[in-house]
Design a protein around this motif. Sequence first.
Motif, PDB file in Angstrom:
ATOM      1  N   THR A 515       5.967  97.969  29.822  1.00 21.45           N
ATOM      2  CA  THR A 515       6.480  98.678  28.648  1.00 21.45           C
ATOM      3  C   THR A 515       7.143  97.639  27.764  1.00 21.45           C
ATOM      4  O   THR A 515       7.866  96.771  28.253  1.00 21.45           O
ATOM      5  CB  THR A 515       7.546  99.707  29.058  1.00 21.45           C
ATOM      6  OG1 THR A 515       8.550  99.005  29.818  1.00 21.45           O
ATOM      7  CG2 THR A 515       6.950 100.792  29.929  1.00 21.45           C
ATOM      8  N   GLU A 543       2.579 100.042  26.906  1.00 18.21           N
ATOM      9  CA  GLU A 543       1.863 100.941  27.837  1.00 18.21           C
ATOM     10  C   GLU A 543       0.988 101.956  27.101  1.00 18.21           C
ATOM     11  O   GLU A 543       0.016 102.472  27.629  1.00 18.21           O
ATOM     12  CB  GLU A 543       2.863 101.626  28.783  1.00 18.21           C
ATOM     13  CG  GLU A 543       3.765 102.700  28.170  1.00 18.21           C
ATOM     14  CD  GLU A 543       4.858 102.159  27.225  1.00 18.21           C
ATOM     15  OE1 GLU A 543       5.666 102.968  26.759  1.00 18.21           O
ATOM     16  OE2 GLU A 543       4.893 100.936  26.955  1.00 18.21           O
ATOM     17  N   LYS A 544       1.303 102.219  25.803  1.00 20.59           N
ATOM     18  CA  LYS A 544       0.476 103.182  25.050  1.00 20.59           C
ATOM     19  C   LYS A 544      -0.577 102.454  24.233  1.00 20.59           C
ATOM     20  O   LYS A 544      -1.124 103.018  23.278  1.00 20.59           O
ATOM     21  CB  LYS A 544       1.380 103.983  24.099  1.00 20.59           C
ATOM     22  CG  LYS A 544       2.525 104.692  24.796  1.00 20.59           C
ATOM     23  CD  LYS A 544       3.300 105.561  23.809  1.00 20.59           C
ATOM     24  CE  LYS A 544       4.577 106.088  24.437  1.00 20.59           C
ATOM     25  NZ  LYS A 544       5.770 105.714  23.668  1.00 20.59           N
TER      26      LYS A 544
END
Length: 1321
Positions: A515, A543-544
């Motif tokens: 992250t 993470e996205k």
Amino acid sequence: SITGHSVDTAVMNGGGAHNLSEEESKQDGAGDTDGGEDSNEQEVIVIQDTGFTVKIQAPGTEPFDLQVSPQEMVQEIHQVLMDREDTCHRTCFSLQLDSNVLDNFAELKSIEGLQEGSLLKVVEEPYTVREARIHVRHIRDLLKGLDPSDAYNGVDCNSLSFLSVFTDGDLGDSGKRKKKGSELEQIDCTPPEHILPGSKERPLLPLQPQNKDWKPMQCLKVLTMSGWNPPPGNRKMHGDLMYLYMVTVEERHISITASTRGFYLNQSTTYTFNPKPANPSFLSHSLVELLSQISPAFKKNFTALQKKRVQRHPFERIATPFQVYSWTAPQVDHTMDCVRAEDAYTSRLGYEEHIPGQTRDWNEELQTTRELARKNLPDRLLRERAIFKVHSDFAAAATRGSMAVIDGNVMAINPGEETRMQMFIWNNIFFSLGFDVRDHYRELGGDAAAHAAPTNDLNGVRAYGAVDVEGLYTLGTVVVDYRGYRVTAQSIIPGILEREQEQSVIYGSIDFGKTVVSHGKYLELLERTSRPLKVQRHNVLNEKDESMELCSSVECKGIIGNDGRHYILDLLRTFPPDLNFLPVEGEELSPESVRQGFPRQHRHRLACLRQELIEAFVEHRYLLFMKMAALQLMQQKANKESKLATLTENSSPGAAVPALPSTETPDASAESSETSTETLTDANSDTATPIEDNNGECESPLEGKAEDIIPGLAQAKELAESLAAEDGSGIDPKSREVVLNACKAVGSISNTSFDIRFNPDIFSPGVRFPEDSADDIQKQKQLLKDAGAFMVSCQIPSLVKDCLDHSALPMDGATLTEALHQRGINVRYLGNVLAFVDQTPAKAQLEHFYRIGISESLLFCTTELSPLLAYHRMYFHFLNCFLSSFDAVAHLPADELVSRRKNRKRRNRVPGGGDNTAWASLTPSELWKNIVSEAQSYYHFTLHCENADQGVEKYSLQKITLLREISIKAGIQILIKEYNFDSRHKPAFTEEDILNIFPVVKHVNPKASDAFHFFQSGQAKVQQGYLKEGCELINEALNLFNNVYGAMHVEICACLRLLARLNYIMGDHHEALSNQQKAVLMSERVLGVEHPNTIQEYMHLALYCFANGQLSTALKLLYRARYLMLMVCGEDHPEMALLDSNIGLVLHGVMEYDLSLRFLENSLAINSKYHGPRSLKVALSHHLVARVYESKAEFRSALQQEKEGYTIYKNQVGEAHEKTKESSEYLKYLTQQAVALQRTMNEIYKNGSNASIMPLKVRALDINPCGILTHSLCSQKDLENLKAEVQRRQQLQESGKSVEDLTVDGPLELEDKIPMDVNVD
């Protein structure tokens, strides 16, 4: 009192304020600078005001004069009085002018009516509990004035110094000697056996010679707090503050009351409390006055003790900024000491008693000092002094806390967890242990990574601290290794303990890149560090799968504290990874690295390149960039002769060095122009920088000026400049293409200018980059591979070359590590360096370097194997296995074990304490097997030895040297006595020989930047031959250094050494002596009594003593230097040749010819070995030996030696050279003498004893000082500078001719190496 700086604010006030000895104990005097007035820079440069004199009247003494300076505080006069022999026993008094009490914190210039000749009265004031405690503490300090036990125990920044043992006060007041008749008769010049050349003895005892001043003069048997404290309520009403218990030397037991009016005897005994005054009660305002009435022995000894205390050189008593530990100590009696006992259990350091308020808020102090103004010189001095003071206090507190944590004296903040996961807070400092907690580092190498991370982080803190960007804050960080544990101590971000980490971090990643968050303000702040630290802005995916922009490595976290400051922490990857030690699947390293056997598996994945390497690499790439541009321009020129001809006329060959163009802020471009200017000038100086082809292969080094070699370099510079100046629109596309090509070739991140930066996240596991930056990432990978290749193909060879030509001369492990680090080589490359030396044709001339390298790798592996020796009980056995020839298992004294059984269960709560029986059964052969396999796995280097004796045999190591190194590295203090390592019947060490375990501390060294600039410009002036101007600048630097660091610091030491050398060259021998004496004392105190720098300082001091006619002192100093050198590196070292020829010359001067010959012949042998038999140094050695033979009237031997020398001169410099001519003249002279001698002998045979004998003319030894040496010692550059100097000097030098060449790096090579940790950015 953040800006409080202890110790001697006025040492640097010109010489205005009092003499030094009174200076040293001044505490907390704030500014010596007129911070308030914005005076013009130029006037400020000399920070001093004219002093004036006041009269001081203390009770019971005659009034005396005291010189003061207007910016001193009243408090500083207090300190002077507390240090003076006749007033030292007073602590609780006020100063009054015309019956007005002066405010302690007022500056003198602000006091009305205080002027030249004013009378200040010392008036006794009533005591409070605090004042009474300060008084007792001060009296105890006076009683311990000469006691070295604090230095042995490594407390309160005391450390050892032995110079006065060898000078016997001979150096007098700045070297004005008390003449003792004619010197020659009474010198005994014979050194002890173990100092003579060829001796195999290496005794340990002489390391700490007996100082006769330290023989204890007992004034009191016991001084301690009474068990009746604190006074009961009714006695408080009577004014009782506390009770003391004492035993006088006459065995009288007394109980004393400290009351508001002073001290008096009461009637209490050990078991009955009777606070009434005794009869007589001897009420006195000072404890000393009271005791002097009761105990005649106290009166006599106290007076004598104070006399001696005041006579010591202040540098023997001033506290050092950071604690220095001694690895040997005698058995000191443990005495009763109430102050020490009390200090041991408080969280504050002794001197903090004086600070109002509770425990210190370290973070607030560290950050506030950073925020101080820095516009003009006085502001900057104040700021740097405050920063330095807080840092040294913080380092002391952190060290003390770390020891308390490991000794089990601090409660963990998470006591429920297992010991290795515990964290601690003590005295507002956060402590964590170097273990991999919660598998944080699992992918990076577990505990090995957790052990390496703190030092990496510290390097990051150091780097960001040096860039010093306003608004960006780092934590105070200290890394302590103690008893086998690594502890990290950090200041605490306000509010961080109340929040979860996830909420706090607004920039960076807490899980190594899974992250990631970013933040505009942080980007802006970090952008300002990116150019100096060569960090590239880059994007990573979170993470996205969103792209996040960073300007640091992902682990670097940004947290805004409750104080609103922007902190960054976890800087362990500030610098890019070292691919040579980071195997990555599918990545091919460059051929140079592969040839050397890289990439290698390292024990963790945090191996990164050093800042010095990055700097060197970028500098080297810049040269390459200019070279490529120049070559392309030359090709264009060939095509377009006419157009360029006009250009060339306009540009002189030395055209200004280009400002590195910058596509960003104007501010950055200013910075970059500075850096690039330095870069090129450095590259052009005579440090030859090898140039690489694109793939990183080295070509021949560039000698001399780059312009001379590469035609067209000037145009290239001009082009780069004009590109920077405009947006490039006015430049013809062809030239623009030149720059573009050159940029591509060297891997610059910009297409219009040279700008190399690294992306620290490349190859970090868990970090993913966006698709669109694939090209860029590819470039960055290549850059990192090139940097790795640069390390093995340029830096390591250049280090070895420097050792061959003796510009790098490591003597022990520490100086070897410094030499590696200066060139950006990590110690993990030591195996490669040694392998490289192995393959060098001139290996014999690198033997000293190889030996130190072997010993260093041995010791590193040994210390790696020795953590967690539960308590010192195991250290002695460990040392036996490591060094002793005796082969057996540890014999633990059984009886103590039995009685300790109960304890041991508790003892094991110390973090990681475990089973010790495994250690007890360790055998030497196992230990050495482990060492060899450790060396193989860590260094990929094969050691061929199965025990200490084989190692000593094969690599000619010395056991005493290994003992010194292992003790220093592991923090062991051993009893000073003669150890028999080679006995096969009993072990060398017993349990009683281990006296103490010390911490090994790493911390940031804040720098005095202005002082350092003055120092450098002074050096530059000296190199150009402007000695007087250079001297002034260096004196100024000394002032500023003192202003920032106080009186004691390594950099001040370098400053004093250079000053002494200049004084000597300019003929001022007294001044040279005085400065060099300070340099020696300071080096002993700050670096250690046997540190290689200290040995050098001793050699220089001997030279100046000789020049001053103090021959016996010069000899003692040289013998001391030789002893230390034998101890530190043995006889076989190039420096030893220099030392021995010095000793030989002095002995020749006092007509000890046989002794002289032993040293000079040894010097000749070592010179021939390390400089090659054809070197001019060797010719000089032959000449010196010939001179001694001549003095002994052994002309045949003299002729033989001089012929050798003559041959070398003839072959090296030709027959016409003056050296060769001088030598041939001397040969003729020797031949005549030999013939004359023969004639006389024949005469005697013929006519018996009544022959008339012609006296032989034996000439005094006068070596032409400048001629001989200049050729062998200086580069061409130095010669030019010194030619003019030499003529002047020969006139000045009539007095001490023979000795000019005593120190090779004496006056002829006017370069002073400032201690290694000074990075010049």
